[in-house]
Motif scaffolding. Structure first.
Motif, short mmCIF file in Angstrom:
data_model
loop_
_atom_site.label_atom_id
_atom_site.label_comp_id
_atom_site.label_asym_id
_atom_site.label_seq_id
_atom_site.Cartn_x
_atom_site.Cartn_y
_atom_site.Cartn_z
N PRO A 298 -11.67 -20.78 -19.97
CA PRO A 298 -12.02 -21.60 -21.12
C PRO A 298 -11.15 -22.82 -21.33
CG PRO A 298 -11.24 -19.43 -21.79
CD PRO A 298 -11.25 -19.44 -20.32
N GLY A 299 -9.83 -22.73 -21.06
CA GLY A 299 -8.97 -23.87 -21.31
C GLY A 299 -8.58 -23.96 -22.77
N ALA A 318 -2.07 -22.27 -21.19
CA ALA A 318 -1.99 -22.89 -19.87
C ALA A 318 -1.68 -21.87 -18.79
CB ALA A 318 -0.93 -23.99 -19.88
N ASP A 319 -0.86 -20.86 -19.12
CA ASP A 319 -0.50 -19.83 -18.14
C ASP A 319 -1.56 -18.75 -17.99
OD1 ASP A 319 1.90 -21.10 -17.68
OD2 ASP A 319 3.02 -19.86 -19.12
N ASN A 320 -2.49 -18.68 -18.95
CA ASN A 320 -3.53 -17.64 -18.93
C ASN A 320 -4.91 -18.28 -19.12
OD1 ASN A 320 -1.92 -14.83 -19.20
ND2 ASN A 320 -0.90 -16.39 -20.47
N PRO A 321 -5.37 -19.02 -18.11
CA PRO A 321 -6.64 -19.73 -18.27
C PRO A 321 -7.84 -18.82 -18.48
CG PRO A 321 -5.90 -19.78 -15.98
CD PRO A 321 -4.76 -19.24 -16.79
N ASP A 847 -20.71 -17.84 -24.85
CA ASP A 847 -19.81 -17.40 -23.78
C ASP A 847 -18.51 -16.83 -24.33
OD1 ASP A 847 -18.59 -19.65 -24.72
OD2 ASP A 847 -18.44 -20.68 -22.79
N LEU A 848 -18.49 -16.49 -25.61
CA LEU A 848 -17.30 -15.96 -26.29
C LEU A 848 -16.09 -16.86 -26.03
CD1 LEU A 848 -17.55 -12.09 -25.99
CD2 LEU A 848 -18.50 -13.64 -27.69
N GLY A 849 -16.27 -18.12 -26.38
CA GLY A 849 -15.17 -19.07 -26.26
C GLY A 849 -14.74 -19.32 -24.83
#
Length: 876
Positions: A298-299, A318-321, A847-849
């Motif tokens: 999602p970003g 940023a570490d968990n896209p 898309d649930l965010g």
């Protein structure tokens, strides 16, 4: 209940005193063609339902007296009828067509070939099912029967462990599943998540091991007049193995090209045959699979409203896209044990039989990842003190047990074939939610919660009579059935919620108010008559009366006809009425779920149909049966001896269809509180749902099957099969909204919910299979086209999305190392095809965010990508 228990004791005493009239001799032999032995040939005693199949070496054993006629049939060969004159009979088959395969389903009088049947039936052997390269029965049927669909579900609680399956796009509830002609119990689960089949109940097809099955007969026609409730879309009959000469062990394993989804399975099938013709077949199996993960990137986390550049959480995002998500198939382990047994009477007049099985299955699926800004962990329950807190991944774990047992006796009485049997089946599910916490319990919160479970069971007694009287075949009988459904509350910690922000995160436990134990009983009687005034013309009719203790009675009837075109084919047609009783689950289910609603996470309550809040305060009527009208017409034709085609049109109208409403919440008017909002406030929920008879649907479609067999190609033989289904379901008229909801402007079944009925399954599906045998090699190439599906937004057509049709290609290569050892390598989804990606168009719920990359509320064929498999088969 006491009366029913008395009935079961009477059945047991009847078994002990059943008449022992004549002993059939055991007839054995080998069935072959010009190139060698033929495994899987159907052998049936003409005019009865007694039958078997040949083993890998073409050998068979069956009980039949001198003068009886044995019918030998096999896909691609002409049917032979031979009279028994001793205990040995070898047969050489000649090239023919699939239309001559003998089937037992669809007629209560006597077996018929597919050509002779007035309704469309598929006959699928075990080898054909395994040629799909799929690991379980539901997936095998998906890639073998065009009108059958079942796909893996992700992030959908217990539904992820059952995968809703349906026939002709009519939902899981409207397909009747039989084992050896006896009703299989439904699962304990109602599919209440946002998946195809939402609000419905089906049979747990994962509880039946493929290794135990000789063949599957799929009746693609309404059959309530013959088999009772649930047979609106058709009937699937699993015929178990009987006599086998060898013990067979199959070992298989596979993995996706992404390196996940590892699977491993092993099964054993063996049998014993007595000197008097008795048999015992046993199957044991083990299967496991690991998870796959295909999340979105999602970003930004629009679901919670935290932007990618947020000064507090931007670095974590940023570490968990993928926001920590696990989106794919669940983890699974299961064991199976099945048996099929028979003991003949003296003097060849009948047999005692019994069959059944037990399945234990454990699974782990995954909920929405709890990001650190969503749910905190101030007491270090799920992370070490002093370390960075990165959120947690709740798991939804199921423990499923399914068992069924049938015992019965067959004998002759006044020249009638009599079948008296008792059946018991049960499906039990226990839920655990782990790696999570209850914020309202603070430092004392467990991280593992038992959140409750469900059980469904049924007990049946059947008495069936059938007889052939020359040009007339007659059958009649009766059935009594007892059903029970129960819900068990979870640990108190799982639903502790004094602040309104508690509960076990991801799935609040079932509360004592949700616990229930309900039962009902019904009885039915039926009659079935067929008349063949000439060799070409067949006219049939059936009628069935059923009476249920909770909602009343029903009469269903059916007429059918077939006109033979000589040995070239036949014209056939049928018209029937049908019904489906609302399941006990749909009547009594209640719970609270944590789901996404309006862009936020909230608790939604399901109220059962007997709750005074629903019936009295909100005016929802008592659930009653669905009714249907089913018409079909078709043609079967042999273009040449080894080329056949069948085409069938069908139309199914279902009235008063039971639906599970959408989310019904606050109306946004702060000036007054309506009756619905009063219920929401009193129960600390943001929306409610319930079951109601409210929809009429119309389904039309065409089934097409073409078989071209025994084609000489080089030094080998090629068999080709083309099968297709085209269908469309529409909703007729207006949704029948209860008056209180209508008066306050509620839409109880939104566009999104309607799409689950009309467009969540492919409207077209085409299978093209090529099977080439070359000496010890076997090459199979299957192409399956899954047509487009459409997801509809609840209120805005501009946000709808249609996902294009795709072709899935499977390649299977087999080699026979010796008479006792063979193996194959398969590549499923050879070209690594995925569904179209989701286009949320700014809508967070789609898309649930951004958490989902591929469609999850509508599903064509899953999104695992390419899967590599290998297997070995041993005989000894």
């Amino acid at each position: 209940m006491s009366k029913f228990l008395n009935t079961k004791w009477l059945m047991f005493l009847f078994f002990l005193g059943a008449p022992t009239l004549l002993i059939a001799q055991q007839v054995t032999g080998v069935v072959a063609d010009d190139s060698g032995a033929l495994p899987g040939v159907s052998v049936v005693v003409k005019g009865t339902s007694s039958g078997t199949t040949t083993d890998f070496d073409g050998k068979y054993a069956i009980n039949a007296s001198n003068g009886a006629v044995l019918v030998f049939s096999y896909v691609g060969y002409e049917t032979q009828e031979n009279t028994v004159t001793g205990n040995k009979m070898n047969v050489t088959m000649q090239s023919g067509v699939a239309l001559d395969a003998v089937v037992l389903t669809g007629n209560r009088s006597k077996p018929r070939t597919i050509l002779d049947s007035p309704v469309p039936i598929d006959n699928i052997g075990l080898d054909e099912m395994r040629s799909t390269g799929q690991p379980t029965i539901d997936k095998m049927l998906t890639y073998k029967v065009p009108s059958f669909n079942s796909t893996t579900q992700a992030v959908s609680d217990a539904t992820a462990h059952f995968d809703p399956a349906d026939l002709r796009g009519l939902g899981p509830s409207r397909t009747l599943v039989l084992v050896n002609g006896k009703r299989k119990n439904q699962s304990a689960l109602v599919y209440i998540n946002d998946t195809p089949g939402k609000g419905e109940v089906g049979v747990d097809l994962k509880s039946i091991p493929a290794a135990a099955i000789e063949r599957i007969e799929v009746l693609r026609d309404g059959a309530s007049a013959q088999y009772g409730s649930d047979a609106i879309a058709g009937v699937i009959n699993m015929v178990l193995k009987k006599n086998v000469e060898y013990t067979t062990v199959n070992v298989n394993s596979g993995v996706t090209t992404e390196g996940d989804g590892f699977n491993f399975g092993v099964d054993l099938n063996t049998g014993l045959t007595g000197e008097n013709g008795g048999y015992l077949n046993i199957t044991a199996g083990y299967y496991e699979q690991k998870k796959t993960n295909r999340p979105g990137s999602p970003g930004t986390d629009a679901l919670i409203g935290v932007g990618a550049n947020d000064p507090t959480w931007g670095a974590w995002l940023a570490d968990n896209p993928d926001l920590g998500m696990n989106v794919g198939q669940p983890e699974l382990q299961k064991i199976d044990l099945f048996f099929n047994a028979g003991i003949p009477f003296k003097n060849d007049s009948g047999e005692f039989y019994s069959f059944g099985g037990f399945t234990s299955r454990q699974g782990t699926s995954f909920a929405l990842y709890r990001a650190p800004y969503w749910v905190g962990d101030p007491y270090n329950l799920l992370h070490e003190a002093g370390s960075d807190y990165n959120g947690f991944q709740p798991t939804f774990e199921t423990d499923v047990m399914d068992n069924n047992l049938t015992a019965g006796v067959k004998w002759k009485l006044f020249n009638f074939d009599v079948d008296f049997s008792g059946t018991y089946g049960r499906n039990r599910i226990d839920y655990d939610v782990n790696n999570t916490l209850n914020p309202d319990l603070g430092a004392n919160s467990p991280t593992e919660f038992a959140v409750g479970g469900y059980t469904f069971s049924n007990s049946l007694a059947n008495l069936d009579f059938s007889r052939s009287l020359g040009q007339v075949n007659v059958a009649f009988g009766a059935e009594i059935k007892q059903e029970m459904f129960s819900a068990r509350a979870g640990d108190a910690a799982s639903y502790f919620n004094p602040t309104g922000n508690g509960n076990a995160q991801s799935f609040p436990g079932l509360q004592p108010s949700n616990a229930v134990r309900a039962d009902r009983h019904n009885y039915g009687v039926y009659g079935d008559l067929e008349w063949e005034p000439t060799d070409a013309l067949l006219i049939g009719g059936a009628i069935r009366y059923e009476d249920f203790s909770d909602f009343g009675d029903n009469v269903s009837w059916k007429v059918s006809g077939r006109y033979s075109l000589g040995d070239k084919g036949a014209l056939r047609a049928s018209y029937s009425t049908g019904f489906r009783a609302p399941s006990l689950h749909q009547i009594y289910l209640s719970n609270v779920q944590t789901l996404v609603s309006g862009g936020s996470i909230s608790n939604q309550g399901t109220f059962n149909n007997v709750d005074p809040i629903i019936r009295e305060d909100l005016g929802v009527p008592q659930l009653t049966s669905e009714t249907s009208k089913n018409i079909s017409a078709g043609i079967t034709y042999k273009i040449k001896p080894n080329l056949s085609v069948s085409a069938d049109f069908y139309n199914v109208k279902v009235d008063d269809r039971v639906l599970f409403t959408g989310e019904i919440g606050f109306d946004g008017d702060d000036s007054s509180i309506n009756p619905v909002e009063t219920v929401l406030i009193a129960n600390s929920i943001t929306s409610l749902k319930f079951f109601v008879n409210a929809v009429n649907t119309n389904t039309s479609g065409i089934d097409l099957v073409v078989n071209y067999t025994n084609i000489e190609l080089g030094e080998g033989i090629l068999n080709a099969a083309l099968a297709a289904n085209f269908n469309e379901t529409t909703i007729k008229g207006e949704i029948d909204t209860p008056p209180i909801f209508a008066a306050n402007g509620y839409d109880i079944f939104s566009r999104k919910e309607q799409a689950r009925i009309t467009s969540s399954r492919p409207k077209s599906k085409v299978l093209l299979g090529l099977d080439y045998d070359l000496n010890k090699w076997n090459f199979i190439l299957n192409n399956t086209y899954f047509g487009e599906v459409t997801w509809q937004h609840g209120s805005s057509p501009a946000l709808d999305q249609t996902f294009a049709g795709k072709v899935i290609t499977d390649l299977i290569v087999g080699y026979e190392f010796s008479e006792k050892l063979s193996g194959n390598i398969s590549v499923n989804n050879l070209l690594n095809v995925y569904p179209d990606e989701l286009d949320a168009k700014g809508d967070v719920v789609t898309d649930l965010g951004g958490r989902f990359k591929y469609p999850w509320e509508v599903n064509q064929f899953g999104f695992n990508g390419t899967v590599l498999n290998a297997s070995l088969a041993f005989k000894f």
